[in-house]
Each structure stands twice: as C-alpha cells, then as structure tokens.
Design an enzyme around this catalytic site. Sequence first.
Site, PDB file in Angstrom:
ATOM      1  N   GLU A   1      -2.062   8.969   8.272  1.00  0.00           N
ATOM      2  CA  GLU A   1      -0.618   8.725   8.247  1.00  0.00           C
ATOM      3  C   GLU A   1       0.100   9.545   9.328  1.00  0.00           C
ATOM      4  O   GLU A   1       1.109   9.119   9.870  1.00  0.00           O
ATOM      5  CB  GLU A   1      -0.032   9.060   6.862  1.00  0.00           C
TER       6      GLU A   1
ATOM      7  N   HIS B   1      -7.253   3.038   3.811  1.00  0.00           N
ATOM      8  CA  HIS B   1      -6.979   3.850   5.007  1.00  0.00           C
ATOM      9  C   HIS B   1      -8.268   4.192   5.775  1.00  0.00           C
ATOM     10  O   HIS B   1      -8.229   4.400   6.991  1.00  0.00           O
ATOM     11  CB  HIS B   1      -6.337   5.188   4.623  1.00  0.00           C
TER      12      HIS B   1
ATOM     13  N   ASP C   1       0.868  -1.177   0.000  1.00  0.00           N
ATOM     14  CA  ASP C   1       0.000   0.000   0.000  1.00  0.00           C
ATOM     15  C   ASP C   1       0.908   1.230   0.000  1.00  0.00           C
ATOM     16  O   ASP C   1       2.118   1.124   0.215  1.00  0.00           O
ATOM     17  CB  ASP C   1      -0.879  -0.015   1.263  1.00  0.00           C
ATOM     18  N   SER C   2       0.295   2.393  -0.175  1.00  0.00           N
ATOM     19  CA  SER C   2       1.084   3.624  -0.117  1.00  0.00           C
ATOM     20  C   SER C   2       1.577   3.893   1.313  1.00  0.00           C
ATOM     21  O   SER C   2       2.434   4.738   1.518  1.00  0.00           O
ATOM     22  CB  SER C   2       0.235   4.801  -0.575  1.00  0.00           C
TER      23      SER C   2
ATOM     24  N   CYS D   1      -4.432  -1.580  -1.806  1.00  0.00           N
ATOM     25  CA  CYS D   1      -4.598  -0.149  -2.022  1.00  0.00           C
ATOM     26  C   CYS D   1      -5.559   0.031  -3.196  1.00  0.00           C
ATOM     27  O   CYS D   1      -5.324  -0.514  -4.282  1.00  0.00           O
ATOM     28  CB  CYS D   1      -3.224   0.436  -2.363  1.00  0.00           C
TER      29      CYS D   1
END
Length: 269
Positions: free
Chosen positions: A154, A189, A10-11, A73
């Site tokens: 994040e 997320h 994922d990012s 993602c």
Amino acid sequence: MDNRPIGFFDSGLGGLTTIPPLAKALPEERIVYFGDTARTPYGSKAENTIKQFSMQIGDFLKSCNVKMIVIACNTVSSICLDMLRERFPDIPIEGVIDPAARRIARICTQNNHIGIIGTKATVSKKAYENAVRSYKDGLNISTVACPLFVPLIEEGIEDEEIIRLTVKYYLDDFIKNNKIDTLVLGCTHYPFLQKQIERLYPEIRIINPSEEIIYRITDVLEENDMFAKDSSCENTFYASDLSDNFLNMINGIFDKSDFKVAFKSFEIK
Ligand code: DGL
C-alpha cells in the site's frame, strides 16, 4: 443480458490483481471497484470492525446498482461472506477463497507440502484449510500470517532490500521447517510480491489464485443470464483515500480513456 457493472471491493489495492484477468476474459463487463485505502489494512483488525466496514461498502456498491458483488479480499471473504449474502439477498455475492481452494485441491497431491500465506485474520479463521479440505482430504497444509506485506504494498515501497528482508523474515523458517514445496498467495495483495518471492525460493511452486474468481463470476453471469453486451457505463474506481500509489496502479491496468476515478469516504462509527 444485464449491462449493469460488477462491484468489486478490497481493503485497498489488492483486489486490483483480479481486474486484468477479468478484463481479458470478459471484456464487455464494466466494473465499480472500491478500495478502502484510508482504512487498510484489514487483516490485523478485529472481526467486528471488518464486518462493519464491509457492510458499509456493500451498501455503497448496492447504491451503485451493481449486478453482482465480488469480495476481492481473502480477509473479508473469510469473515463476512455469509453476513453479506444475508444482508443483500437479491445480489449474487462471491468471495475469493472458495474458488482458490478448488484450484489448490485440483493441482496439489498428498505428497505436496502446501504453505498458505495470508493476513492474520484469514490465517486465524483457518479459512483456507477448511475450504481446501471440503474439496480434498489428507493434504499437508501449513499456514502463516505475513502482516507487514500489505503495508509495504500500500505504501508502494520498491526498495528491493526491504522487501527481501521482510519476505525472508516470514518465509525462511516457515518454508524450511514445514518442507514447503508449494506456496499459495492467500491475500490479493501478495501477487505484487510474487516476483521477489520466486527469486528467493526458486525451487518452490507459487500459486497465485487471484484469477480463479473469474471462472466463478463467469458461472454466475451465465446461470443468471447476466452477461453485459455493448455496455455504455464506465469502469469506476473509488477509494476512501486517493493515494498516488492507487492512481498509478489503475493507470497501469487500464487505458486512461477507459475509466474514471472517484473519492468515497465513510463516517467512522
Ligand atoms: N487484500 C486483502 C486480502 O486478500 C486484505 C489485506 C489487508 O487489508 O490486510 O486478504
């Protein structure tokens, strides 16, 4: 039988939301996770940049000898799934959007007003609408991008008021104007904000499709006779920036003795 790990990426932290359901459903499986925490978020970046990052990560996961790659993602799934399948024809690769779309098509009726929230890239690709429509026609679907959600997560922002205002900023008018009764979290997320969204819109049904990928993984392992048995390898979590938030999340998911955390960076071309 195949004791090699499954590669996830994922990012950043988002793909971690798919790990507890996997650990519960398939406890014998081991994973290698890569979170691109140094370059997150992906969702507001150009398609070519996202493709380049994804190819680097695919090469890295292949070098880890994974038996399968899971794109945990939505952004990358909407843009890079075919490209990655072409680049790595010997490794089964699955994205999160198609399994999620199947679930949405299964549980929503034409009377539902479905809202799908995601990153700018996922929304502008119409990835969810197209996937859901391939399973069921005539559903009433509206979408909106919520680009501030990922940086909030994040950064590990926990201030309830900041979260409340950000959620309301994107969702108040969207929900009201489109008469949304079912809201799909179309970014891995977003489950981290699910409780706050539920609290603000208690009358709305929230669908978190993160778990759907587990059924697809199970099918792929079964079809290819690749279930692990008594695997001796460790779960390994790589990140391009080992932030405290990333480490805390992993500590919250696994028992400390069960995994190793490592740093992996990429040259930015
Ligand atoms: N977790 C991601 C997704 O599911 C990516 C978010 C981002 O980096 O913008 O779309």
